[in-house]
Design a protein around this motif. Structure first.
Motif, PDB file in Angstrom:
ATOM      1  N   VAL A 157      -6.833   3.933  22.697  1.00  9.75           N
ATOM      2  CA  VAL A 157      -6.829   4.666  21.433  1.00  9.75           C
ATOM      3  C   VAL A 157      -5.453   4.576  20.779  1.00  9.75           C
ATOM      4  O   VAL A 157      -4.435   4.414  21.456  1.00  9.75           O
ATOM      5  N   HIS A 158      -5.433   4.701  19.463  1.00  7.82           N
ATOM      6  CA  HIS A 158      -4.192   4.788  18.690  1.00  7.82           C
ATOM      7  C   HIS A 158      -3.541   6.136  18.924  1.00  7.82           C
ATOM      8  O   HIS A 158      -2.344   6.234  19.191  1.00  7.82           O
ATOM      9  N   GLY A 159      -4.307   7.211  18.794  1.00 11.11           N
ATOM     10  CA  GLY A 159      -3.860   8.551  19.155  1.00 11.11           C
ATOM     11  C   GLY A 159      -3.067   9.284  18.095  1.00 11.11           C
ATOM     12  O   GLY A 159      -2.624  10.410  18.331  1.00 11.11           O
ATOM     13  N   ASP A 160      -2.884   8.695  16.892  1.00 11.76           N
ATOM     14  CA  ASP A 160      -2.091   9.384  15.868  1.00 11.76           C
ATOM     15  C   ASP A 160      -2.509   8.937  14.470  1.00 11.76           C
ATOM     16  O   ASP A 160      -1.676   8.719  13.598  1.00 11.76           O
ATOM     17  N   VAL A 161      -3.819   8.822  14.241  1.00 14.77           N
ATOM     18  CA  VAL A 161      -4.315   8.406  12.938  1.00 14.77           C
ATOM     19  C   VAL A 161      -4.241   9.590  11.980  1.00 14.77           C
ATOM     20  O   VAL A 161      -4.901  10.608  12.189  1.00 14.77           O
ATOM     21  N   ASN A 162      -3.421   9.477  10.948  1.00 18.05           N
ATOM     22  CA  ASN A 162      -3.306  10.509   9.920  1.00 18.05           C
ATOM     23  C   ASN A 162      -2.739   9.862   8.655  1.00 18.05           C
ATOM     24  O   ASN A 162      -2.469   8.660   8.630  1.00 18.05           O
ATOM     25  N   ALA A 163      -2.550  10.661   7.628  1.00 19.66           N
ATOM     26  CA  ALA A 163      -2.143  10.106   6.331  1.00 19.66           C
ATOM     27  C   ALA A 163      -0.811   9.374   6.394  1.00 19.66           C
ATOM     28  O   ALA A 163      -0.596   8.409   5.659  1.00 19.66           O
ATOM     29  N   SER A 164       0.104   9.825   7.259  1.00 21.13           N
ATOM     30  CA  SER A 164       1.418   9.178   7.333  1.00 21.13           C
ATOM     31  C   SER A 164       1.368   7.844   8.057  1.00 21.13           C
ATOM     32  O   SER A 164       2.317   7.060   7.975  1.00 21.13           O
ATOM     33  N   ASN A 165       0.270   7.568   8.753  1.00 24.58           N
ATOM     34  CA  ASN A 165       0.158   6.333   9.532  1.00 24.58           C
ATOM     35  C   ASN A 165      -0.907   5.378   9.009  1.00 24.58           C
ATOM     36  O   ASN A 165      -1.344   4.475   9.725  1.00 24.58           O
ATOM     37  N   VAL A 193     -13.726  10.815   4.074  1.00 24.95           N
ATOM     38  CA  VAL A 193     -14.734   9.888   4.603  1.00 24.95           C
ATOM     39  C   VAL A 193     -14.072   8.546   4.893  1.00 24.95           C
ATOM     40  O   VAL A 193     -14.338   7.912   5.926  1.00 24.95           O
ATOM     41  N   GLU A 194     -13.184   8.133   3.991  1.00 22.37           N
ATOM     42  CA  GLU A 194     -12.481   6.857   4.158  1.00 22.37           C
ATOM     43  C   GLU A 194     -11.593   6.867   5.389  1.00 22.37           C
ATOM     44  O   GLU A 194     -11.531   5.884   6.139  1.00 22.37           O
ATOM     45  N   LEU A 195     -10.889   7.987   5.627  1.00 24.98           N
ATOM     46  CA  LEU A 195     -10.049   8.072   6.826  1.00 24.98           C
ATOM     47  C   LEU A 195     -10.900   8.037   8.087  1.00 24.98           C
ATOM     48  O   LEU A 195     -10.558   7.350   9.060  1.00 24.98           O
ATOM     49  N   GLY A 196     -12.011   8.779   8.092  1.00 22.23           N
ATOM     50  CA  GLY A 196     -12.896   8.745   9.250  1.00 22.23           C
ATOM     51  C   GLY A 196     -13.456   7.364   9.507  1.00 22.23           C
ATOM     52  O   GLY A 196     -13.543   6.910  10.660  1.00 22.23           O
ATOM     53  N   HIS A 197     -13.819   6.669   8.421  1.00 22.13           N
ATOM     54  CA  HIS A 197     -14.337   5.306   8.551  1.00 22.13           C
ATOM     55  C   HIS A 197     -13.291   4.377   9.154  1.00 22.13           C
ATOM     56  O   HIS A 197     -13.580   3.573  10.045  1.00 22.13           O
ATOM     57  N   ALA A 198     -12.032   4.491   8.681  1.00 20.72           N
ATOM     58  CA  ALA A 198     -10.959   3.643   9.212  1.00 20.72           C
ATOM     59  C   ALA A 198     -10.694   3.946  10.679  1.00 20.72           C
ATOM     60  O   ALA A 198     -10.504   3.030  11.492  1.00 20.72           O
ATOM     61  N   LEU A 212      -2.153   3.198   5.180  1.00 19.78           N
ATOM     62  CA  LEU A 212      -1.828   2.821   3.810  1.00 19.78           C
ATOM     63  C   LEU A 212      -3.126   2.568   3.050  1.00 19.78           C
ATOM     64  O   LEU A 212      -4.084   2.018   3.605  1.00 19.78           O
ATOM     65  N   SER A 213      -3.128   2.958   1.767  1.00 20.97           N
ATOM     66  CA  SER A 213      -4.283   2.722   0.902  1.00 20.97           C
ATOM     67  C   SER A 213      -3.931   1.704  -0.168  1.00 20.97           C
ATOM     68  O   SER A 213      -2.770   1.606  -0.594  1.00 20.97           O
ATOM     69  N   ASP A 214      -4.940   0.972  -0.625  1.00 21.48           N
ATOM     70  CA  ASP A 214      -4.718   0.023  -1.713  1.00 21.48           C
ATOM     71  C   ASP A 214      -4.860   0.725  -3.061  1.00 21.48           C
ATOM     72  O   ASP A 214      -5.009   1.954  -3.130  1.00 21.48           O
ATOM     73  N   GLU A 215      -4.835  -0.040  -4.145  1.00 19.01           N
ATOM     74  CA  GLU A 215      -4.885   0.542  -5.488  1.00 19.01           C
ATOM     75  C   GLU A 215      -6.201   1.253  -5.763  1.00 19.01           C
ATOM     76  O   GLU A 215      -6.272   2.133  -6.636  1.00 19.01           O
ATOM     77  N   ASP A 216      -7.262   0.900  -5.046  1.00 15.38           N
ATOM     78  CA  ASP A 216      -8.565   1.538  -5.232  1.00 15.38           C
ATOM     79  C   ASP A 216      -8.763   2.739  -4.318  1.00 15.38           C
ATOM     80  O   ASP A 216      -9.847   3.339  -4.307  1.00 15.38           O
ATOM     81  N   GLY A 217      -7.724   3.091  -3.539  1.00 20.74           N
ATOM     82  CA  GLY A 217      -7.836   4.228  -2.633  1.00 20.74           C
ATOM     83  C   GLY A 217      -8.480   3.912  -1.313  1.00 20.74           C
ATOM     84  O   GLY A 217      -8.725   4.821  -0.505  1.00 20.74           O
ATOM     85  N   ARG A 218      -8.767   2.644  -1.057  1.00 22.07           N
ATOM     86  CA  ARG A 218      -9.363   2.256   0.221  1.00 22.07           C
ATOM     87  C   ARG A 218      -8.267   2.036   1.256  1.00 22.07           C
ATOM     88  O   ARG A 218      -7.247   1.385   0.974  1.00 22.07           O
ATOM     89  N   GLY A 245       0.827  -1.193   0.000  1.00 24.03           N
ATOM     90  CA  GLY A 245       0.000   0.000   0.000  1.00 24.03           C
ATOM     91  C   GLY A 245       0.860   1.241   0.000  1.00 24.03           C
ATOM     92  O   GLY A 245       2.096   1.171   0.014  1.00 24.03           O
ATOM     93  N   LYS A 246       0.217   2.391  -0.018  1.00 29.05           N
ATOM     94  CA  LYS A 246       0.943   3.660  -0.009  1.00 29.05           C
ATOM     95  C   LYS A 246       0.199   4.675   0.840  1.00 29.05           C
ATOM     96  O   LYS A 246      -1.027   4.584   1.020  1.00 29.05           O
ATOM     97  N   ASN A 247       0.943   5.628   1.376  1.00 31.23           N
ATOM     98  CA  ASN A 247       0.306   6.700   2.143  1.00 31.23           C
ATOM     99  C   ASN A 247      -0.603   7.506   1.217  1.00 31.23           C
ATOM    100  O   ASN A 247      -0.190   7.911   0.133  1.00 31.23           O
TER     101      ASN A 247
END
Length: 351
Positions: A219-227, A134-139, A229-235, A122-124
């Motif tokens: 809690v994880h306490g640090d959910v953001n784009a750097s932490n 919405v996807e980040l909030g869902h995760a 990974l998304s798959d090829e479909d952006g999920r 995956g990739k950041n």
């Protein structure tokens, strides 16, 4: 891949990787590339006889208890019904089979802790459109629900965010206020921003009173784009970096990514759509109480304040250059200015 293995045996990074691999893997054919992500630790992307791994050298601390808790949470999550992937630490082939090991770092002559993880594909994500949030909030909501159901036998080491007064002995609240009154030479690049913080900081610290009455959980306490990974479909398929997982306010799992959004170089329209999507995605998974929603504006700023005190402490320790703390101080001021303009609208969005 940059082949550190081809360097001479006197090379310090070569020595470091060789020592770690002697503990975690019998494989001798390896390649390594230094990673670029993360502000707290050093990572290497490894190939061992064709298989991919991630080597992590902890730079934040050398506390075995903290890392034991992190790896315990990862193990419990992997055994649970959590539908996203998390890092899988590799057990040492020597000693007692721990998933972390104390090593000597020849780069600076210090003792560090290292761990080897299997590689996650995956990739950041890059937030190009607001609906991606919405996807980040869902995760984050999925993770919050999974963490609330875990049976963890170890005690967390990190205090909750709202106990920030005790979290940073090198930069307690009074020290931070003194620094803002008279910025040292290392922080002169943000002296103006620090002066602007002076009248605001006492109220920020005062706002933490009563937070202990809000719902708590792991809690994880640090959910953001750097932490993530998304798959090829952006999920979003993987959540990384559980180093700061602890017992804290449930709502911090939403407040943290909201705080990180506020300094993105985006239009107001883009930002409000992204915030709405992030909140909507999270609340599909987690039902928050009214008092939790009301606390979010203060918690957004608390997250940024915590990062400032963290990196000022690392500056004093000599772990980071001053420009890292300078950047975070500037971001804290930006978030405060944003909240001054938009708090009422944000509260309407939340409630």
């Amino acid at each position: 891949m940059h082949n550190i293995h081809l360097r001479t045996h006197e090379d310090q990074e070569w020595q470091l990787i060789e020592e770690v691999l002697s503990v975690f893997s019998p494989k001798t054919c390896w390649e390594a590339e230094r990673g670029y992500g993360g502000m707290n630790n050093t990572t290497y992307m490894l190939k061992l006889d064709g298989e991919r791994y991630v080597l992590r050298v902890y730079e934040t601390h050398t506390d075995l208890v903290k890392i034991a808790f992190e790896h315990h949470v990862l193990s419990a999550l992997r055994e649970s019904d959590f539908e996203l992937r998390v890092p899988a630490p590799v057990k040492a082939i020597k000693g007692d089979g721990h998933t972390f090991h104390s090593i000597y770092d020849p780069r600076n002559g210090q003792n560090k802790i290292a761990a080897l993880f299997t590689y996650s594909t995956g990739k950041n994500p890059v937030w190009n459109t607001p609906d991606q949030l919405v996807e980040l909030g869902h995760a984050a909501g999925l993770l919050s629900g999974a963490l609330s159901r875990l049976d963890i036998s170890l005690e967390p080491v990190y205090p909750p965010y709202y106990q920030i007064q005790q979290a940073y002995p090198l930069c307690p609240p009074q020290k931070l206020i003194q620094l803002c009154m008279s910025p040292p030479s290392e922080l002169q690049a943000c002296a103006e921003e620090m002066q602007d913080l002076l009248p605001v900081l006492p109220a920020l610290f005062e706002a933490l009173n009563g937070m202990e009455r809000l719902p708590h959980q792991l809690v994880h306490g640090d959910v953001n784009a750097s932490n993530v990974l998304s798959d090829e479909d952006g999920r979003i398929c993987t959540i990384l970096d559980f180093e700061f997982a602890t017992w804290d306010l449930r709502v911090m799992e939403l407040a943290v990514p909201m705080s990180d959004l506020l300094t993105m170089d985006k239009s107001d329209e883009w930002m409000w759509e992204a915030l709405e999507g992030l909140i909507r995605g999270f609340r599909k998974q987690v039902i928050l109480e009214q008092n939790e929603l009301l606390a979010i504006p203060q918690l957004i700023l608390l997250r940024s304040l915590d990062v400032v005190m963290h990196f000022i402490s690392r500056m004093f320790e000599g772990t980071d250059e001053p420009d890292v703390a300078v950047n975070q101080i500037i971001k804290l001021r930006e978030r405060i200015l944003w909240m001054n303009r938009n708090e009422e609208r944000l509260r309407k969005l939340l409630t």
